[in-house]
Motif scaffolding. Structure first.
Motif, PDB file in Angstrom:
ATOM      1  N   PRO A  71       0.833  -1.207   0.000  1.00 52.72           N
ATOM      2  CA  PRO A  71       0.000   0.000   0.000  1.00 52.72           C
ATOM      3  C   PRO A  71       0.870   1.262   0.000  1.00 52.72           C
ATOM      4  O   PRO A  71       1.986   1.262   0.535  1.00 52.72           O
ATOM      5  CB  PRO A  71      -0.788  -0.112   1.314  1.00 52.72           C
ATOM      6  N   ALA A  72       0.353   2.311  -0.593  1.00 52.47           N
ATOM      7  CA  ALA A  72       1.069   3.592  -0.623  1.00 52.47           C
ATOM      8  C   ALA A  72       1.029   4.226   0.757  1.00 52.47           C
ATOM      9  O   ALA A  72       0.000   4.221   1.429  1.00 52.47           O
ATOM     10  CB  ALA A  72       0.414   4.518  -1.635  1.00 52.47           C
ATOM     11  N   LYS A  73       2.167   4.758   1.181  1.00 56.93           N
ATOM     12  CA  LYS A  73       2.226   5.532   2.421  1.00 56.93           C
ATOM     13  C   LYS A  73       1.934   6.984   2.042  1.00 56.93           C
ATOM     14  O   LYS A  73       2.642   7.568   1.235  1.00 56.93           O
ATOM     15  CB  LYS A  73       3.594   5.402   3.091  1.00 56.93           C
ATOM     16  N   LEU A  74       0.889   7.553   2.594  1.00 57.11           N
ATOM     17  CA  LEU A  74       0.438   8.886   2.228  1.00 57.11           C
ATOM     18  C   LEU A  74       1.267   9.983   2.897  1.00 57.11           C
ATOM     19  O   LEU A  74       2.011   9.726   3.843  1.00 57.11           O
ATOM     20  CB  LEU A  74      -1.032   9.050   2.602  1.00 57.11           C
ATOM     21  N   TRP A  75       1.107  11.217   2.432  1.00 50.29           N
ATOM     22  CA  TRP A  75       1.842  12.350   2.980  1.00 50.29           C
ATOM     23  C   TRP A  75       1.595  12.499   4.477  1.00 50.29           C
ATOM     24  O   TRP A  75       2.480  12.921   5.225  1.00 50.29           O
ATOM     25  CB  TRP A  75       1.448  13.653   2.267  1.00 50.29           C
ATOM     26  N   CYS A  76       0.406  12.137   4.941  1.00 54.47           N
ATOM     27  CA  CYS A  76       0.043  12.318   6.346  1.00 54.47           C
ATOM     28  C   CYS A  76       0.442  11.130   7.225  1.00 54.47           C
ATOM     29  O   CYS A  76       0.185  11.133   8.426  1.00 54.47           O
ATOM     30  CB  CYS A  76      -1.452  12.595   6.476  1.00 54.47           C
ATOM     31  N   ASP A  77       1.098  10.130   6.641  1.00 55.50           N
ATOM     32  CA  ASP A  77       1.587   8.987   7.410  1.00 55.50           C
ATOM     33  C   ASP A  77       2.776   9.451   8.249  1.00 55.50           C
ATOM     34  O   ASP A  77       3.741   9.993   7.713  1.00 55.50           O
ATOM     35  CB  ASP A  77       2.016   7.875   6.447  1.00 55.50           C
ATOM     36  N   THR A  78       2.705   9.259   9.554  1.00 56.15           N
ATOM     37  CA  THR A  78       3.797   9.681  10.442  1.00 56.15           C
ATOM     38  C   THR A  78       4.476   8.500  11.130  1.00 56.15           C
ATOM     39  O   THR A  78       5.185   8.675  12.116  1.00 56.15           O
ATOM     40  CB  THR A  78       3.283  10.670  11.504  1.00 56.15           C
ATOM     41  N   GLU A  79       4.258   7.328  10.592  1.00 61.59           N
ATOM     42  CA  GLU A  79       4.858   6.127  11.172  1.00 61.59           C
ATOM     43  C   GLU A  79       6.394   6.199  11.148  1.00 61.59           C
ATOM     44  O   GLU A  79       7.061   5.538  11.917  1.00 61.59           O
ATOM     45  CB  GLU A  79       4.363   4.907  10.387  1.00 61.59           C
ATOM     46  N   SER A  80       6.940   7.024  10.268  1.00 55.71           N
ATOM     47  CA  SER A  80       8.397   7.128  10.135  1.00 55.71           C
ATOM     48  C   SER A  80       8.979   8.299  10.939  1.00 55.71           C
ATOM     49  O   SER A  80      10.041   8.821  10.607  1.00 55.71           O
ATOM     50  CB  SER A  80       8.769   7.280   8.656  1.00 55.71           C
ATOM     51  N   ALA A  81       8.320   8.690  12.020  1.00 57.95           N
ATOM     52  CA  ALA A  81       8.800   9.822  12.833  1.00 57.95           C
ATOM     53  C   ALA A  81      10.209   9.579  13.376  1.00 57.95           C
ATOM     54  O   ALA A  81      11.041  10.492  13.396  1.00 57.95           O
ATOM     55  CB  ALA A  81       7.830  10.099  13.973  1.00 57.95           C
ATOM     56  N   GLU A  82      10.489   8.358  13.807  1.00 55.49           N
ATOM     57  CA  GLU A  82      11.825   8.038  14.333  1.00 55.49           C
ATOM     58  C   GLU A  82      12.891   8.201  13.246  1.00 55.49           C
ATOM     59  O   GLU A  82      13.950   8.772  13.483  1.00 55.49           O
ATOM     60  CB  GLU A  82      11.835   6.605  14.866  1.00 55.49           C
ATOM     61  N   GLU A  83      12.591   7.731  12.054  1.00 64.71           N
ATOM     62  CA  GLU A  83      13.530   7.855  10.933  1.00 64.71           C
ATOM     63  C   GLU A  83      13.710   9.325  10.538  1.00 64.71           C
ATOM     64  O   GLU A  83      14.821   9.756  10.208  1.00 64.71           O
ATOM     65  CB  GLU A  83      13.047   7.032   9.739  1.00 64.71           C
ATOM     66  N   ALA A  84      12.628  10.101  10.593  1.00 59.56           N
ATOM     67  CA  ALA A  84      12.715  11.527  10.269  1.00 59.56           C
ATOM     68  C   ALA A  84      13.631  12.252  11.250  1.00 59.56           C
ATOM     69  O   ALA A  84      14.466  13.073  10.848  1.00 59.56           O
ATOM     70  CB  ALA A  84      11.324  12.153  10.278  1.00 59.56           C
TER      71      ALA A  84
END
Length: 112
Positions: A71-84
């Motif tokens: 599935p596409a990860k949308l602009w509002c997906d914040t699951e990658s906060a740690e990576e950010a």
């Protein structure tokens, strides 16, 4: 004029916001059929252009054959906060979880 709405995939994971890209393609075809039906007559022969809009910072992961693999990860997906946060420490500009760069690192760590 044609328009079709659709929802995000259901998830109980905090921060996850994903959609199936196949739904986008289906919605585009449905909206085109709706617009042509609404226009009536020989509307298809009078089309001079088609406008399509989308979002930025979404991630659609493809395989070597250009097939969607998840599935596409949308602009509002914040699951990658740690990576950010990690990327922001090593780059001269801040990276937020909605950026594609953090999503790519998340994907590498969690689904590679």
């Amino acid at each position: 004029r044609g328009a079709v709405s659709y929802e995000m995939l259901e998830s109980d994971v905090v921060g996850r916001a994903e959609q199936d890209p196949a739904v986008w393609v289906d919605a585009m075809w449905r909206a085109c059929r709706e617009a042509l039906a609404d226009a009536g007559g020989d509307a298809a022969s009078r089309i001079c252009g088609i406008g399509v809009s989308g979002q930025q910072h979404g991630l659609v992961a493809l395989d070597a054959s250009y097939e969607v693999i998840r599935p596409a990860k949308l602009w509002c997906d914040t699951e990658s906060a740690e990576e950010a946060a990690e990327l922001s420490k090593s780059l001269p500009v801040p990276i937020v979880a909605s950026f594609t760069a953090s999503k790519l690192l998340w994907l590498k760590r969690h689904e590679a």
